[in-house]
Write a protein that holds these residues in place. Structure first.
Motif, PDB file in Angstrom:
ATOM      1  N   LYS A  55       0.827  -1.194   0.000  1.00 34.36           N
ATOM      2  CA  LYS A  55       0.000   0.000   0.000  1.00 34.36           C
ATOM      3  C   LYS A  55       0.870   1.255   0.000  1.00 34.36           C
ATOM      4  O   LYS A  55       1.921   1.292   0.629  1.00 34.36           O
ATOM      5  CB  LYS A  55      -0.923   0.012   1.222  1.00 34.36           C
ATOM      6  CG  LYS A  55      -1.937  -1.125   1.245  1.00 34.36           C
ATOM      7  CD  LYS A  55      -2.918  -1.017   0.071  1.00 34.36           C
ATOM      8  CE  LYS A  55      -3.970  -2.122   0.135  1.00 34.36           C
ATOM      9  NZ  LYS A  55      -4.872  -2.076  -1.036  1.00 34.36           N
ATOM     10  N   ALA A  56       0.397   2.266  -0.704  1.00 37.88           N
ATOM     11  CA  ALA A  56       1.156   3.511  -0.788  1.00 37.88           C
ATOM     12  C   ALA A  56       0.228   4.700  -0.614  1.00 37.88           C
ATOM     13  O   ALA A  56       0.316   5.689  -1.334  1.00 37.88           O
ATOM     14  CB  ALA A  56       1.901   3.589  -2.113  1.00 37.88           C
ATOM     15  N   GLY A  57      -0.686   4.598   0.320  1.00 34.87           N
ATOM     16  CA  GLY A  57      -1.617   5.701   0.559  1.00 34.87           C
ATOM     17  C   GLY A  57      -2.965   5.439  -0.076  1.00 34.87           C
ATOM     18  O   GLY A  57      -3.057   5.176  -1.276  1.00 34.87           O
ATOM     19  N   GLY A  58      -4.017   5.492   0.739  1.00 34.13           N
ATOM     20  CA  GLY A  58      -5.352   5.229   0.221  1.00 34.13           C
ATOM     21  C   GLY A  58      -5.456   3.816  -0.312  1.00 34.13           C
ATOM     22  O   GLY A  58      -5.001   2.864   0.301  1.00 34.13           O
ATOM     23  N   THR A  59      -6.048   3.683  -1.482  1.00 34.60           N
ATOM     24  CA  THR A  59      -6.149   2.363  -2.112  1.00 34.60           C
ATOM     25  C   THR A  59      -5.040   2.128  -3.125  1.00 34.60           C
ATOM     26  O   THR A  59      -5.000   1.095  -3.787  1.00 34.60           O
ATOM     27  CB  THR A  59      -7.508   2.233  -2.823  1.00 34.60           C
ATOM     28  OG1 THR A  59      -7.614   3.259  -3.820  1.00 34.60           O
ATOM     29  CG2 THR A  59      -8.654   2.345  -1.843  1.00 34.60           C
ATOM     30  N   SER A  60      -4.136   3.085  -3.252  1.00 34.60           N
ATOM     31  CA  SER A  60      -3.040   2.969  -4.211  1.00 34.60           C
ATOM     32  C   SER A  60      -1.986   1.990  -3.717  1.00 34.60           C
ATOM     33  O   SER A  60      -1.793   1.798  -2.519  1.00 34.60           O
ATOM     34  CB  SER A  60      -2.408   4.341  -4.453  1.00 34.60           C
ATOM     35  OG  SER A  60      -1.304   4.243  -5.322  1.00 34.60           O
ATOM     36  N   THR A  61      -1.286   1.358  -4.658  1.00 36.32           N
ATOM     37  CA  THR A  61      -0.147   0.512  -4.346  1.00 36.32           C
ATOM     38  C   THR A  61       1.131   1.195  -4.816  1.00 36.32           C
ATOM     39  O   THR A  61       1.091   2.183  -5.559  1.00 36.32           O
ATOM     40  CB  THR A  61      -0.267  -0.853  -5.041  1.00 36.32           C
ATOM     41  OG1 THR A  61      -0.241  -0.637  -6.466  1.00 36.32           O
ATOM     42  CG2 THR A  61      -1.548  -1.570  -4.640  1.00 36.32           C
ATOM     43  N   VAL A  62       2.254   0.670  -4.388  1.00 35.77           N
ATOM     44  CA  VAL A  62       3.539   1.205  -4.858  1.00 35.77           C
ATOM     45  C   VAL A  62       3.606   1.120  -6.374  1.00 35.77           C
ATOM     46  O   VAL A  62       4.105   2.032  -7.049  1.00 35.77           O
ATOM     47  CB  VAL A  62       4.700   0.438  -4.200  1.00 35.77           C
ATOM     48  CG1 VAL A  62       6.028   0.826  -4.845  1.00 35.77           C
ATOM     49  CG2 VAL A  62       4.739   0.716  -2.707  1.00 35.77           C
ATOM     50  N   LYS A  63       3.083   0.042  -6.915  1.00 33.67           N
ATOM     51  CA  LYS A  63       3.103  -0.126  -8.368  1.00 33.67           C
ATOM     52  C   LYS A  63       2.367   1.001  -9.075  1.00 33.67           C
ATOM     53  O   LYS A  63       2.886   1.618 -10.013  1.00 33.67           O
ATOM     54  CB  LYS A  63       2.478  -1.462  -8.747  1.00 33.67           C
ATOM     55  CG  LYS A  63       2.298  -1.647 -10.254  1.00 33.67           C
ATOM     56  CD  LYS A  63       1.452  -2.860 -10.549  1.00 33.67           C
ATOM     57  CE  LYS A  63       1.155  -2.952 -12.043  1.00 33.67           C
ATOM     58  NZ  LYS A  63       0.279  -4.084 -12.365  1.00 33.67           N
ATOM     59  N   THR A  64       1.130   1.287  -8.641  1.00 30.77           N
ATOM     60  CA  THR A  64       0.363   2.326  -9.315  1.00 30.77           C
ATOM     61  C   THR A  64       0.948   3.709  -9.066  1.00 30.77           C
ATOM     62  O   THR A  64       0.912   4.578  -9.943  1.00 30.77           O
ATOM     63  CB  THR A  64      -1.104   2.289  -8.862  1.00 30.77           C
ATOM     64  OG1 THR A  64      -1.165   2.417  -7.436  1.00 30.77           O
ATOM     65  CG2 THR A  64      -1.771   0.994  -9.268  1.00 30.77           C
ATOM     66  N   ALA A  65       1.525   3.905  -7.873  1.00 34.52           N
ATOM     67  CA  ALA A  65       2.149   5.195  -7.582  1.00 34.52           C
ATOM     68  C   ALA A  65       3.346   5.438  -8.499  1.00 34.52           C
ATOM     69  O   ALA A  65       3.518   6.535  -9.050  1.00 34.52           O
ATOM     70  CB  ALA A  65       2.571   5.255  -6.118  1.00 34.52           C
TER      71      ALA A  65
END
Length: 667
Positions: A626-636
């Motif tokens: 996870k990278a904040g909210g529902t985002s993942t490191v990949k999508t970030a």
């Protein structure tokens, strides 16, 4: 994928410069570890905003709306770039080439006959102008690819039993697109019936065609002087691969095609490191050549591509930059030619291009004990496993070498197609279906991939009982006695891995299709370690990474850091093609910029982006975290890189990367 040079040099032409060092201890790859397209591999698909859910690469489909003709980031390249310009039809290549040649600072460096593309070197402004021509379909970087014995191996797949029945691949032809061949090697018995060479000469790249030109339709000689550096033959990979395919199908004819170039400065830092690289344009020409041979009456049943580039968790069919290669692979399949590709030696749940294409037959490696080595790519992308550990095969000069890698596993399957085709006619998909149904199931997690068994496929009988590997692929070999397959899955806990800086055996770096085939130019006295992700427990800030890459100041060895940079280059679309960060020196300047540039938003962004990829390579963060909210490191990361390539505002992007990835380890 140079594992261990037991007898002599390497198996797969360790196409990556100076065989990558083991990134400390290779971690067990997460299922998403290979999800990110690697540079210089194709750019990632359209990525959702950081707060959106991450689509599964396996579900990727071609974009509903036409992709931009000009690849993102090319207009920002003020130094000029080498690109492939696709046109609407072969008849348009000449007028488009003339237009390109007239543009400021542009040069047409390759204009093949009867094809629908040319290769141009030009600055961003000229490329943008060229893309406006309605006859131009796309303008994209001409990426480089790199290259991903036999008695025991033949016994494992039961090839000798098949040979004893008279099925040896007679009247079939297999093609090997690689680093050329020593056609006079006694192992081939005069079975090399056709050769060709497509090799780039550009900048520090030197052609490997025997005639000294960029095309040679008469020879793919792996003993040409340009193949030799400091007394070492850099072009041994193709002969080794062809030797394996020939051992599996000794009655089949062989077509050898050289697609690599010699790069006399493969790091681009003026250090003079020598390696081999295959440009996409050369591979496309080779695929066209094989199609022409098939149309001309030669019975080519399979083509071997022990090379690859990029990292894709699932199918890469929808990636715009791979559409031409996809079309050529599908065209060969439709002509009755199976395109067999190595999965890669990255230890990821996925594969590189062209193995990530669904029309290709993708192959991973197993040992003769059916254990999947920690370095082999694996997962549902694969069609088959085959022996790829410590394979003894031919190398130039009438010698043999022992190498390991998925490059070695792939020709086992290529040869198997020749055996199958001799027994019964069938389309590639039908023959593959029989090979898969006959293979021994290799089970790990929720994934089952069959290991090649031509005995069952051709002679009949039931497949061998399945085996389960614990721990799953990606763990270090020798971590625990349970790291061997057993007839039944183990339900016990996985052992804590024990650090080991010398994995054994080490795979020969696979020629990559972005893949840049880089071969070590020094004798393989000490076996190089394979480059895989580390097992770091905590993330480092950009400032801390700057200390690490500064020579003599950090705690990580230079070999490990160089490995991390190579992994970052594979996974990122920004490094190093847009932002130069391929060496410790260039990486330091990105992580600790100086002068006026240090205050720019772009410099701040590049600094945090490189640190994020280094944290991933170090193993301290996974792309699914996870990278904040529902985002993942990949999508970030994908969203951030898209902004960088599109030259959009980077305000706030650096801060987001710093907070979401580099100052804490995401859960």
């Amino acid at each position: 994928m140079r594992l261990r040079a037991l007898v002599a040099t390497a198996i797969v032409l360790t196409i990556i410069p100076a065989a990558p060092a083991l990134a400390e201890n290779s971690p067990a790859p997460s299922p998403a570890a290979a999800e990110s397209p690697a540079a210089p591999s194709p750019a990632p698909e359209e990525s959702p905003a950081p707060d959106a859910a991450s689509p599964s690469p396996a579900e990727a489909t071609p974009p509903a709306t036409p992709a931009p003709k000009l690849e993102e980031g090319l207009t920002a390249d003020e130094d000029g770039a080498r690109v492939i310009v696709e046109v609407t039809a072969p008849a348009e290549t000449a007028p488009v080439a003339a237009q390109a040649q007239a543009l400021p600072g542009a040069e047409v460096v390759l204009q093949p006959a009867d094809t629908s593309f040319i290769v141009v070197e030009a600055t961003g402004d000229s490329l943008a102008a060229l893309a406006e021509d309605p006859r131009v379909v796309s303008v994209r970087r001409d990426r480089a690819y790199s290259p991903a014995a036999l008695a025991p191996n033949l016994g494992v797949i039961r090839a000798e039993e098949v040979h004893n029945t008279g099925i040896r691949g007679e009247n079939q032809t297999i093609a090997v697109i690689d680093t050329g061949i020593d056609a006079d090697h006694p192992s081939f018995g005069g079975k090399v019936v056709s050769q060709a060479c497509f090799s780039v000469a550009d900048g520090t790249s030197q052609t490997l065609c025997p005639n000294g030109q960029t095309t040679d339709l008469a020879s793919a000689d792996a003993e040409t002087p340009a193949c030799v550096h400091n007394g070492v033959n850099l072009c041994d990979h193709g002969t080794h691969v062809a030797g394996i395919a020939h051992a599996v199908a000794p009655g089949a004819d062989i077509v050898a095609v050289q697609v690599f170039s010699r790069d006399n400065d493969c790091y681009g830092d003026g250090g003079g490191e020598v390696c081999l690289t295959a440009y996409e344009s050369s591979i496309l020409l080779a695929l066209d050549h094989i199609a022409g041979l098939k149309d001309g009456g030669r019975n080519v049943v399979a083509v071997n591509l022990s090379l690859g580039g990029g990292l894709f968790e699932g199918s890469c069919d929808g990636h715009p930059e791979l559409q031409t290669m996809r079309q050529k692979v599908e065209a060969l399949r439709d002509k009755g030619v199976a395109v067999v590709a190595a999965a890669g030696n990255d230890g990821f749940a996925g594969g590189g291009a062209p193995g990530c294409l669904s029309a290709a037959v993708t192959v991973g490696a197993t040992g003769n004990d059916d254990r999947v080595p920690h370095w082999s790519n694996h997962g549902p992308t694969l069609d088959l496993f085959a022996p790829g550990v410590e394979i003894d095969s031919a190398v130039p000069g009438g010698l043999t070498q022992v190498y390991s890698g998925t490059s070695m596993a792939t020709p086992h399957v290529t040869g198997a197609f020749a055996l199958m085709a001799q027994k019964e006619a069938g389309a590639p998909d039908a023959l593959l279906g029989k090979l898969k149904a006959a293979g021994r199931p290799i089970v790990y997690g929720e994934v089952t991939v069959p290991r090649l068994d031509v005995g069952v496929a051709i002679l009949g009988g039931a497949p061998q009982p399945g085996v389960s590997q614990q721990p799953e692929p990606g763990g270090d070999p020798g971590d625990d006695p349970s790291d061997t397959p057993t007839p039944d899955p183990s339900s016990g806990p996985e052992p804590e891995p024990v650090p080991d800086d010398t994995p054994d055996p080490t795979p020969v770096p696979l020629p990559t299709v972005t893949v840049t085939v880089t071969v070590t130019a020094t004798p393989p006295a000490a076996a190089p370690a394979v480059c895989t992700r580390g097992k770091g427990r905590t993330t480092l800030t950009a400032a801390q990474w700057a200390v690490e890459v500064a020579r003599g100041r950090g705690t990580l060895p230079d070999e490990t850091l160089n490995c991390y940079l190579r992994l970052a280059a594979k996974a990122s679309t920004v490094f190093p093609e847009i932002t130069r960060a391929s060496t410790l020196g260039t990486a330091y300047r990105v992580l600790k910029p100086s002068g006026k540039a240090a205050k720019s938003a772009k410099a701040a962004f590049d600094r945090e982006l490189l640190a994020a990829w280094l944290n991933w390579a170090h193993g301290a963060v996974n792309l699914t975290a996870k990278a904040g909210g529902t985002s993942t490191v990949k999508t970030a990361l994908a969203s951030a890189e898209k902004r960088r390539l599109a030259r959009q505002s980077l305000s706030g992007a650096a801060s987001a990367l710093r907070k979401q990835v580099n100052t804490r380890r995401p859960a």
